[in-house]
Write a protein that holds these residues in place. Structure first.
Motif: not given
Length: 94
Positions: A52-78
């Motif tokens: 998420v920050p590597m793709l350009g969202r490095s602000d406060g919303a990007g922090m929330g999006m990276s947290a959501a992406a982390a949870v979603a990716s682990a859930a998707a792998l399961l």
């Protein structure tokens, strides 16, 4: 030095967020989540959280999006592991 501390804290956060879906699935299935999936989920969470920050969202919303992406990716792998087709048993007459 402060950048190193910040990045280290973010990696630890992504690791913890990758652990949570695995823990929830392990509790829900009474330990059937698979210990082998734990490092896969945690690594996937770090990769998705870092994307998420590597793709350009490095602000406060990007922090929330990276947290959501982390949870979603682990859930998707399961989910992929859960719904993957099981290998067929070898036949004795071959």
């Amino acid at each position: 030095m402060f950048a190193f501390i910040f990045v280290s804290l973010m990696v630890v956060t992504w690791l913890a967020l990758g652990f949570l879906p695995w823990l929830a699935w392990s509790v829900a299935t009474r330990g059937n989540a698979g210990i082998g999936m734990l490092p896969v989920c945690m690594f996937g969470a770090v990769v998705a959280g870092l994307a998420v920050p590597m793709l350009g969202r490095s602000d406060g919303a990007g922090m929330g999006m990276s947290a959501a992406a982390a949870v979603a990716s682990a859930a998707a792998l399961l989910a992929v592991r859960r719904f993957a087709r099981a290998p067929e048993p070898a036949s004795a007459d071959r």
